[in-house]
Design an enzyme around this catalytic site. Structure first.
Site, short mmCIF file in Angstrom:
data_model
loop_
_atom_site.label_atom_id
_atom_site.label_comp_id
_atom_site.label_asym_id
_atom_site.label_seq_id
_atom_site.Cartn_x
_atom_site.Cartn_y
_atom_site.Cartn_z
CG HIS A 1 -44.77 76.98 38.42
ND1 HIS A 1 -44.10 76.11 38.86
CD2 HIS A 1 -45.54 76.35 37.26
CE1 HIS A 1 -44.35 74.99 38.26
NE2 HIS A 1 -45.05 75.31 37.40
CG ASP B 1 -40.57 82.13 36.81
OD1 ASP B 1 -40.14 81.81 35.64
OD2 ASP B 1 -41.26 81.30 37.46
CD GLN C 1 -45.35 79.39 31.39
OE1 GLN C 1 -46.06 79.66 30.15
NE2 GLN C 1 -45.31 78.48 31.95
CE LYS D 1 -42.38 76.09 31.83
NZ LYS D 1 -43.21 74.90 31.96
CB CYS E 1 -47.22 74.03 39.40
SG CYS E 1 -47.12 72.44 38.77
#
Lengths: 121, 416
Positions: B119, B204, B207, B230, B372
């Protein structure tokens, strides 16, 4: 009301003034990398008047239809008249309402036109 | 709480909009009632700043706020809650790392490794840092199937083309927000640390956290970041987890109230981590409500979440392929077990903005554009794609409405 009105879809599926001029006075290209809309615009201007105009490009239905509608509108108009052309006139021509996110799709061809007019000053 | 309608009933947005088909959870998830109640309760019952007042509501807000730190620590299996720093989201957590860790430890000619599927929030900060310091940015490519291109001819993970003794940092995503790919993070970390034991690895998890259990100690990463919103929590909340000694050695990020120990005219000393990174008044209500979101996820259970979203994603994939054949191109891994619950696709020559707009006419919310991830879209040679995701509040009916919506796109736009 859907923004995909008949006038928009007609111009999207059968765009007017689509292609290239044989000997344009001026040409320009504008794109929006965020959504991939791209418009190339070519004109022949003589005696301060738009005699021929064409566009070529790809993108969403709104960007392509508005380029078709705008190029129809500018033919025969004077440069000074077109320099005053604003967002509201485009929205009137399209006859639809757009959310701020889609407005830029409708205005990319106006941006190309203004860029051309600046060059021919 | 694994009954489908009882789960969906916990999301009050569906009472106001019963026809809503929300397929944009990777952007932000919907919020259950318990999270909203938790926000409301802070504002109606015990509004007060944290870490300062000597009165009952201030003590309660501090206690509730700090409890979330404990809950987060247990949620990601951190060794200690003081390793948990609150941020306003993944983006801020990654920027914090660039400023507070990157600027201290990365020097000219060092190497920073990322992947092409990042991202922008895990791509641009490192890219800009590399430009600023004269470091080398190395980017791991993908295969045509949307997996990281890190396997040798024997099918083993081999990072020797990327990680060297000069690689100070590897920052990569657990799950791609566009391809849906679940990366083999633990094996990647093992391999990278074998080549260079000093390498610092950032994961990261934006997600990932809503889909499966995270164990930062087992993964062996040095930093792990994610967003609360999220994970069914409030927007404006996020977490940076880091190994404590690394956090302690880093520069502070923002200067201001609550992060200082002592201030004089000629010098200032700072608090220990995590407080050193939490200057100013945080999103107190949001952090408190994040605890409710984590409790909610754990009540539903990751076994159910994973099984349910995988089933729904497989159904959607099959239905899209059955109805639209070669007109639809679905990006990312072919094997459903390699992906989280999302499908990004191109549909005919229709622009994703038109697709999304026509789907919206029937209350189907999908994401359109580059999500993104411009470097990834350039790598795939597409300008924009449409993304539909499937989470615990989605149903088979939603898949049907997506398919019907795409049929409508074809009918309305009918490109010859």
């Amino acid at each position: 009301m859907s923004i995909y009105q008949e006038i928009i879809l007609d111009h999207y599926q059968y765009p007017h003034n689509h292609g290239h001029l044989t000997e344009p006075n001026y040409k320009t290209k504008v794109n929006n990398p965020l959504c991939g809309d791209e418009i190339e615009m070519e004109v022949n201007i003589s005696n301060n008047q738009v005699e021929q105009i064409s566009f070529f490009g790809h993108g969403c239905a709104i960007s392509q239809a508005s380029a078709s509608i705008l190029t129809d509108f500018v033919k025969g108009k004077s440069v000074s008249e077109l320099q005053n052309l604003q967002k509201d006139s485009i929205m009137n021509l399209l006859g639809i309402e757009l959310s701020p996110n889609r407005l830029k799709c409708a205005l990319i061809s106006l941006e190309a036109l203004h860029k051309l007019l600046k060059e021919c000053k | 709480m694994s009954n489908q309608s009882s789960i969906k009933n916990q999301f009050p947005i569906f009472q106001k909009h019963p026809d809503l088909v929300y397929l944009d959870s990777p952007a932000t998830t919907l919020k259950p009632q318990s999270v909203i109640d938790s926000l409301l309760s802070y504002y109606t019952d015990y509004t007060a700043n944290v870490h300062r007042g000597i009165y009952k509501s201030a003590e309660r807000s501090t206690k509730e706020y700090e409890e979330t730190r404990e809950v987060v620590a247990r949620f990601i299996h951190a060794k200690d809650s003081k390793e948990v720093v609150f941020t306003k989201g993944t983006t801020e957590a990654l920027n914090l790392l660039v400023y507070a860790w990157g600027r201290k430890y990365i020097q000219k000619d060092d190497e920073i490794a990322i992947t092409v599927m990042e991202h922008h929030s895990n791509f641009v900060p490192w890219q800009q840092l590399a430009f600023e310091l004269g470091a080398d940015l190395k980017v791991i490519d993908i295969t045509d199937d949307g997996l990281l291109n890190i396997y040798n001819s024997k099918g083993e993970i081999d990072l020797s083309a990327i990680v060297t003794s000069k690689t100070k940092l590897l920052s990569l995503t657990y799950v791609s927000n566009m391809l849906g790919t679940i990366n083999p993070i633990k094996q990647i970390i093992d391999c990278a640390k074998k080549i260079n034991p000093q390498i610092v690895i950032v994961v990261d998890g934006a997600q990932a956290v809503s889909h499966f259990e995270i164990n930062v100690q087992e993964l062996g990463c040095d930093f792990f970041v994610f967003s609360g919103h999220k994970l069914m929590g409030p927007t404006g909340t996020g977490v940076l987890w880091g190994k404590y000694q690394l956090l302690q050695n880093m520069y502070p990020f923002h200067f201001g109230g609550e992060m200082i120990q002592d201030v004089s005219l000629d010098h200032t000393t700072f608090k220990d981590a995590p407080n050193k990174f939490e200057a100013g008044t945080p999103h107190i209500a949001g952090i408190i409500a994040l605890k409710s979101a984590i409790n909610f996820v754990q009540e539903v259970g990751f076994n159910h979440i994973q099984h349910y979203e995988q089933q729904l994603t497989l159904l959607a994939k099959n239905e899209l392929e059955r109805n639209f054949g070669s007109e639809i191109i679905i990006y990312g891994p072919k094997d459903i077990r390699d992906r989280a619950g999302l499908l990004s696709f191109s549909f005919g020559s229709y622009h994703s903005h038109d697709i999304a707009q026509i789907l919206d006419e029937d209350d189907v919310c999908v994401r359109a554009g580059h999500h993104c991830t411009m470097p990834l879209h350039k790598r795939l040679n597409v300008v924009a794609s449409t993304r539909a995701s499937f989470y615990i509040y989605n149903t088979e009916k939603d898949v049907e409405k997506l398919v019907n919506g795409l049929e409508k796109v074809r009918k309305v736009l009918k490109i010859k």
